[in-house]
Design a protein around this motif. Structure first.
Motif, PDB file in Angstrom:
ATOM      1  N   LYS A   1      11.970 -17.414   3.923  1.00  7.30           N
ATOM      2  CA  LYS A   1      13.085 -16.720   3.250  1.00  7.30           C
ATOM      3  C   LYS A   1      12.746 -16.368   1.801  1.00  7.30           C
ATOM      4  N   HIS A   2      11.832 -17.158   1.189  1.00  9.66           N
ATOM      5  CA  HIS A   2      11.485 -16.941  -0.216  1.00  9.66           C
ATOM      6  C   HIS A   2      10.447 -15.835  -0.401  1.00  9.66           C
ATOM      7  N   GLN A   3       9.918 -15.309   0.709  1.00  8.00           N
ATOM      8  CA  GLN A   3       8.885 -14.275   0.614  1.00  8.00           C
ATOM      9  C   GLN A   3       9.429 -12.930   1.077  1.00  8.00           C
ATOM     10  N   TRP A   4       8.916 -11.890   0.465  1.00 13.41           N
ATOM     11  CA  TRP A   4       9.303 -10.534   0.865  1.00 13.41           C
ATOM     12  C   TRP A   4       8.772 -10.236   2.260  1.00 13.41           C
ATOM     13  N   SER A   5       9.409  -9.280   2.934  1.00 10.42           N
ATOM     14  CA  SER A   5       8.938  -8.838   4.245  1.00 10.42           C
ATOM     15  C   SER A   5       7.673  -7.990   4.073  1.00 10.42           C
ATOM     16  N   ASP A   6       6.874  -7.896   5.147  1.00  8.17           N
ATOM     17  CA  ASP A   6       5.679  -7.045   5.110  1.00  8.17           C
ATOM     18  C   ASP A   6       6.061  -5.594   4.835  1.00  8.17           C
ATOM     19  N   GLU A   7       7.210  -5.163   5.361  1.00  8.61           N
ATOM     20  CA  GLU A   7       7.649  -3.771   5.165  1.00  8.61           C
ATOM     21  C   GLU A   7       7.812  -3.478   3.673  1.00  8.61           C
ATOM     22  N   LYS A   8       8.427  -4.411   2.972  1.00  6.50           N
ATOM     23  CA  LYS A   8       8.663  -4.237   1.538  1.00  6.50           C
ATOM     24  C   LYS A   8       7.337  -4.270   0.766  1.00  6.50           C
ATOM     25  N   LYS A   9       6.436  -5.164   1.177  1.00  8.91           N
ATOM     26  CA  LYS A   9       5.139  -5.295   0.496  1.00  8.91           C
ATOM     27  C   LYS A   9       4.259  -4.068   0.728  1.00  8.91           C
ATOM     28  N   ARG A  10       4.336  -3.498   1.950  1.00  5.72           N
ATOM     29  CA  ARG A  10       3.494  -2.335   2.291  1.00  5.72           C
ATOM     30  C   ARG A  10       3.705  -1.180   1.318  1.00  5.72           C
ATOM     31  N   LYS A  11       4.927  -1.049   0.823  1.00  6.39           N
ATOM     32  CA  LYS A  11       5.242   0.063  -0.082  1.00  6.39           C
ATOM     33  C   LYS A  11       4.475  -0.038  -1.396  1.00  6.39           C
ATOM     34  N   LEU A  12       4.067  -1.254  -1.762  1.00  9.23           N
ATOM     35  CA  LEU A  12       3.372  -1.461  -3.032  1.00  9.23           C
ATOM     36  C   LEU A  12       1.875  -1.700  -2.872  1.00  9.23           C
ATOM     37  N   ALA A  13       1.429  -1.963  -1.634  1.00  3.84           N
ATOM     38  CA  ALA A  13       0.011  -2.272  -1.402  1.00  3.84           C
ATOM     39  C   ALA A  13      -0.819  -0.988  -1.291  1.00  3.84           C
ATOM     40  N   ASN A  14      -2.095  -1.096  -1.665  1.00  2.00           N
ATOM     41  CA  ASN A  14      -3.024   0.033  -1.535  1.00  2.00           C
ATOM     42  C   ASN A  14      -3.767   0.003  -0.202  1.00  2.00           C
TER      43      ASN A  14
END
Length: 196
Positions: A155-168
């Motif tokens: 619960k304390h970590q962002w979802s992969d979907e949210k992280k993908r938007k910022l990852a290269n």
């Protein structure tokens, strides 16, 4: 020298990917390990932790991890207070470490790179992903945690979907040969794009 962030949710295989980069001769800094070490060795940081959590924070000079975990587990405010003293110490330690490296790029591995805003100090970011069911199986095997404990930590970590938007870049870590090949390919890209 470029700083390449490496992150991913619990059980995604960040450490496996970090080790593949190490095998290729890339210097790798593991922020979580550095934080744990600094909480036991950095006197300034230790005194800040004691002032936040009291004398029970340490047993004979060694961090009382269970006590601290119990304090921050269900208290976002206390977790933030702890992160607010640990993260600057880790950032300073990383800079000192980075200045000793001789490489076209270094890897900065951190579990909560995006959540803590650490990606703002990276030139590029690699996100390691794996299917959630696979991640839960890996965490259970590694930590012997219950499903409820794992879900509470996730619960304390962002979802992969949210992280993908910022990852290269994204490395999908399902089987080791494929993961290793993705790391080698990415290493070639990072070396070649660093030549200006």
């Amino acid at each position: 020298m470029r700083v390449v962030g490496l992150t991913g949710g619990m059980g995604s295989g960040k450490t496996t990917v970090a080790n593949f980069f190490k095998d290729l001769g890339v210097p790798v800094y593991i922020a979580d390990n550095a934080g744990k070490s600094l909480m036991n060795t950095n006197e300034k940081l230790k005194s800040k932790i004691v002032s936040l959590f009291g004398e029970n924070a340490y047993n004979e000079g060694i961090l009382n991890r269970k006590f601290i975990a119990d304090q921050v587990f269900n208290s976002p405010e206390k977790l933030k207070q702890l992160n607010d003293v640990v993260h600057p110490a880790v950032a300073l330690d990383f800079l000192e470490w980075k200045n000793k490296q001789d490489s076209s790029y270094v890897i900065y591995e951190a579990a909560i790179l995006f959540e803590a805003g650490g990606h703002n100090n990276c030139d590029l970011v690699i996100l390691v992903t794996a299917p959630l069911e696979e991640r839960i199986k890996r965490i259970q095997a590694r930590d012997k945690s219950s499903l409820a404990e794992i879900e509470a930590r996730l619960k304390h970590q962002w979802s992969d979907e949210k992280k993908r938007k910022l990852a290269n870049f994204e490395i999908i870590n399902i089987n080791l040969p494929s993961t290793e090949e993705q790391v080698r390919n990415l290493h070639e890209i990072l070396i070649n794009t660093g030549k200006n």
